[in-house]
Write an enzyme that holds these catalytic residues in place. Structure first.
Site, PDB file in Angstrom:
ATOM      1  N   ASP A  43       0.877  -1.172   0.000  1.00  0.00           N
ATOM      2  CA  ASP A  43       0.000   0.000   0.000  1.00  0.00           C
ATOM      3  C   ASP A  43       0.916   1.223   0.000  1.00  0.00           C
ATOM      4  O   ASP A  43       2.105   1.125   0.309  1.00  0.00           O
ATOM      5  CB  ASP A  43      -0.882  -0.006   1.265  1.00  0.00           C
ATOM      6  CG  ASP A  43      -1.812   1.211   1.325  1.00  0.00           C
ATOM      7  OD1 ASP A  43      -2.274   1.675   0.264  1.00  0.00           O
ATOM      8  OD2 ASP A  43      -2.070   1.707   2.442  1.00  0.00           O
ATOM      9  N   SER A  44       0.342   2.376  -0.302  1.00  0.00           N
ATOM     10  CA  SER A  44       1.118   3.602  -0.229  1.00  0.00           C
ATOM     11  C   SER A  44       1.514   3.903   1.219  1.00  0.00           C
ATOM     12  O   SER A  44       2.487   4.611   1.457  1.00  0.00           O
ATOM     13  CB  SER A  44       0.297   4.764  -0.775  1.00  0.00           C
ATOM     14  OG  SER A  44      -0.928   4.856  -0.079  1.00  0.00           O
ATOM     15  N   CYS A  71      -3.974  -1.119  -2.158  1.00  0.00           N
ATOM     16  CA  CYS A  71      -4.103   0.328  -2.292  1.00  0.00           C
ATOM     17  C   CYS A  71      -5.038   0.562  -3.469  1.00  0.00           C
ATOM     18  O   CYS A  71      -4.797   0.042  -4.576  1.00  0.00           O
ATOM     19  CB  CYS A  71      -2.734   0.940  -2.572  1.00  0.00           C
ATOM     20  SG  CYS A  71      -2.780   2.702  -2.992  1.00  0.00           S
ATOM     21  N   ASN A  72      -6.079   1.302  -3.231  1.00  0.00           N
ATOM     22  CA  ASN A  72      -7.061   1.529  -4.300  1.00  0.00           C
ATOM     23  C   ASN A  72      -6.482   2.351  -5.435  1.00  0.00           C
ATOM     24  O   ASN A  72      -6.760   2.103  -6.602  1.00  0.00           O
ATOM     25  CB  ASN A  72      -8.290   2.228  -3.731  1.00  0.00           C
ATOM     26  CG  ASN A  72      -9.132   1.305  -2.888  1.00  0.00           C
ATOM     27  OD1 ASN A  72     -10.085   0.717  -3.363  1.00  0.00           O
ATOM     28  ND2 ASN A  72      -8.768   1.138  -1.627  1.00  0.00           N
ATOM     29  N   THR A  73      -5.659   3.341  -5.082  1.00  0.00           N
ATOM     30  CA  THR A  73      -5.100   4.206  -6.120  1.00  0.00           C
ATOM     31  C   THR A  73      -4.155   3.401  -7.016  1.00  0.00           C
ATOM     32  O   THR A  73      -4.220   3.482  -8.245  1.00  0.00           O
ATOM     33  CB  THR A  73      -4.358   5.400  -5.484  1.00  0.00           C
ATOM     34  OG1 THR A  73      -5.204   5.996  -4.494  1.00  0.00           O
ATOM     35  CG2 THR A  73      -4.008   6.437  -6.517  1.00  0.00           C
ATOM     36  N   GLU A  92      -5.671   9.295   9.393  1.00  0.00           N
ATOM     37  CA  GLU A  92      -4.331   9.209   9.989  1.00  0.00           C
ATOM     38  C   GLU A  92      -4.247   9.952  11.315  1.00  0.00           C
ATOM     39  O   GLU A  92      -3.414   9.645  12.158  1.00  0.00           O
ATOM     40  CB  GLU A  92      -3.288   9.740   9.003  1.00  0.00           C
ATOM     41  CG  GLU A  92      -3.212   8.826   7.800  1.00  0.00           C
ATOM     42  CD  GLU A  92      -2.003   9.049   6.947  1.00  0.00           C
ATOM     43  OE1 GLU A  92      -1.370  10.109   7.053  1.00  0.00           O
ATOM     44  OE2 GLU A  92      -1.699   8.147   6.155  1.00  0.00           O
ATOM     45  N   CYS A 133     -10.922   3.297  -0.600  1.00  0.00           N
ATOM     46  CA  CYS A 133      -9.604   3.740  -0.134  1.00  0.00           C
ATOM     47  C   CYS A 133      -9.323   2.943   1.127  1.00  0.00           C
ATOM     48  O   CYS A 133     -10.209   2.794   1.983  1.00  0.00           O
ATOM     49  CB  CYS A 133      -9.636   5.238   0.174  1.00  0.00           C
ATOM     50  SG  CYS A 133      -8.127   5.829   0.960  1.00  0.00           S
ATOM     51  N   THR A 134      -8.091   2.450   1.229  1.00  0.00           N
ATOM     52  CA  THR A 134      -7.788   1.550   2.349  1.00  0.00           C
ATOM     53  C   THR A 134      -7.856   2.246   3.708  1.00  0.00           C
ATOM     54  O   THR A 134      -7.964   1.582   4.730  1.00  0.00           O
ATOM     55  CB  THR A 134      -6.382   0.941   2.164  1.00  0.00           C
ATOM     56  OG1 THR A 134      -5.471   2.000   1.837  1.00  0.00           O
ATOM     57  CG2 THR A 134      -6.390  -0.084   1.062  1.00  0.00           C
ATOM     58  N   HIS A 135      -7.801   3.567   3.720  1.00  0.00           N
ATOM     59  CA  HIS A 135      -7.894   4.282   5.004  1.00  0.00           C
ATOM     60  C   HIS A 135      -9.340   4.359   5.530  1.00  0.00           C
ATOM     61  O   HIS A 135      -9.547   4.541   6.725  1.00  0.00           O
ATOM     62  CB  HIS A 135      -7.398   5.718   4.862  1.00  0.00           C
ATOM     63  CG  HIS A 135      -5.915   5.871   4.875  1.00  0.00           C
ATOM     64  ND1 HIS A 135      -5.109   5.359   3.891  1.00  0.00           N
ATOM     65  CD2 HIS A 135      -5.094   6.496   5.757  1.00  0.00           C
ATOM     66  CE1 HIS A 135      -3.853   5.673   4.158  1.00  0.00           C
ATOM     67  NE2 HIS A 135      -3.818   6.356   5.278  1.00  0.00           N
TER      68      HIS A 135
HETATM   69  N1  DGL Z   1      -3.799   3.856   0.135  1.00  0.00           N
HETATM   70  C1  DGL Z   1      -4.446   4.831  -0.701  1.00  0.00           C
HETATM   71  C2  DGL Z   1      -5.665   4.226  -1.362  1.00  0.00           C
HETATM   72  O1  DGL Z   1      -6.190   3.217  -0.952  1.00  0.00           O
HETATM   73  C3  DGL Z   1      -4.852   6.049   0.083  1.00  0.00           C
HETATM   74  C4  DGL Z   1      -3.710   6.900   0.583  1.00  0.00           C
HETATM   75  C5  DGL Z   1      -2.946   7.605  -0.508  1.00  0.00           C
HETATM   76  O2  DGL Z   1      -3.445   8.580  -1.097  1.00  0.00           O
HETATM   77  O3  DGL Z   1      -1.845   7.175  -0.796  1.00  0.00           O
HETATM   78  O4  DGL Z   1      -6.109   4.770  -2.348  1.00  0.00           O
END
Ligand code: DGL
Length: 262
Positions: free
Chosen positions: A9-10, A72-74, A150, A182-184
């Site tokens: 993930d990011s 990570c969705n992005t 966060e 989004c994983t968050h």
């Molecule tokens: N992990 C990213 C996602 O799921 C969100 C955080 C980011 O912008 O890197 O899209």
């Protein structure tokens, strides 16, 4: 020699996916890479996200992973094809499992919330249109939600207010299910549930990804014979902030955490 499942993930939001994998496949060894030094991915261009994602995958390949989960969705939205083409092992993203989980609720109107990149890529819209052409889809980018997650403000009046502003157009369209793209966002469930009310379902990809893996890649699983499998956590930046969030998501200190340069 048992081979681990690689997850990246990011940042640390993808630990929600790691948690679901741990629960569904407790005997598997897991290696998690959070690219915290280059977070966020959600505001960056497709080309940059692809480059970062390929770096992360190449790093995990050094651990001889047998499967690669893009938690990570992005990165799943922008880089799944590039990762699949480059990877010697199967690659599983979060978008398709999330779309399927939303359709499984029976909703005919589905909302999607995610980063700017995820929404702009159209990945969820495309996946839903392919799987169920008659379903109506409305997607909204929610850039302020990642920092709120966060900050640990998952159950907070400020988050309620921000989420209300973002979700208003979706609720006005009468969506029955909202994909947390989004994983968050699973970390914001208390606030998000308050805002959408009891009649709207919130779906996240974490458990759907674990199910997809168990179903489609059974031949590669169950090889450790040990329970529980080992978890190795790697971050490209291990600031106090990320360590605090990691603890909050895992509910404990990580067993093994390393700072890596990719
Ligand atoms: N992990 C990213 C996602 O799921 C969100 C955080 C980011 O912008 O890197 O899209």
């Amino acid at each position: 020699m048992t081979r681990p499942i690689g997850i990246f993930d990011s940042g640390v939001g993808g630990l929600t996916v790691l948690g679901a994998l741990r629960e569904r496949l407790p005997g598997e060894d897991l290696v998690y890479l959070g690219d915290t030094a280059r977070l966020p991915y959600g505001t960056k261009s497709a080309a940059t996200v692809q480059r970062y994602a390929l770096n992360a995958a190449a790093h995990l390949a050094e651990h001889d992973v047998k499967l690669l989960v893009v938690a990570c969705n992005t990165a799943s939205s922008y880089a799944l094809d590039a990762l699949t083409a480059a990877s010697p092992v199967p690659v599983i993203g979060v978008v398709e499992p999330g779309a399927r989980a939303a359709l499984a609720t029976g909703a005919r109107r589905i909302g999607v919330i995610g980063t700017e990149g995820t929404v702009r890529s159209g990945a969820y819209q495309t996946a839903l249109a392919r799987l169920a052409p008659s379903v109506e889809v409305e997607a909204v980018a929610c850039p302020l939600l990642v920092p709120l997650a966060e900050e640990g403000w998952g159950d907070h009046p400020v988050t309620d207010e921000v989420a209300r502003i973002y979700l208003e157009p979706l609720l006005a369209r009468g969506v029955e299910t909202v994909i947390l793209g989004c994983t968050h966002y699973p970390l914001l469930r208390p606030s998000l549930e308050r805002v959408v009310g009891p009649r709207v379902r919130l779906v996240d990809s974490a458990s759907a990804v674990a199910e997809t893996l168990a179903r489609d890649h059974a031949g590669l699983l169950g090889t450790t014979g040990r329970r529980p499998g080992a978890i190795r956590l790697e971050l490209t930046d291990a600031s106090d902030r990320f360590l605090r969030i990691t603890r909050a998501i895992l509910g404990a200190d990580p067993e093994r955490l390393e700072l890596v340069d990719i």
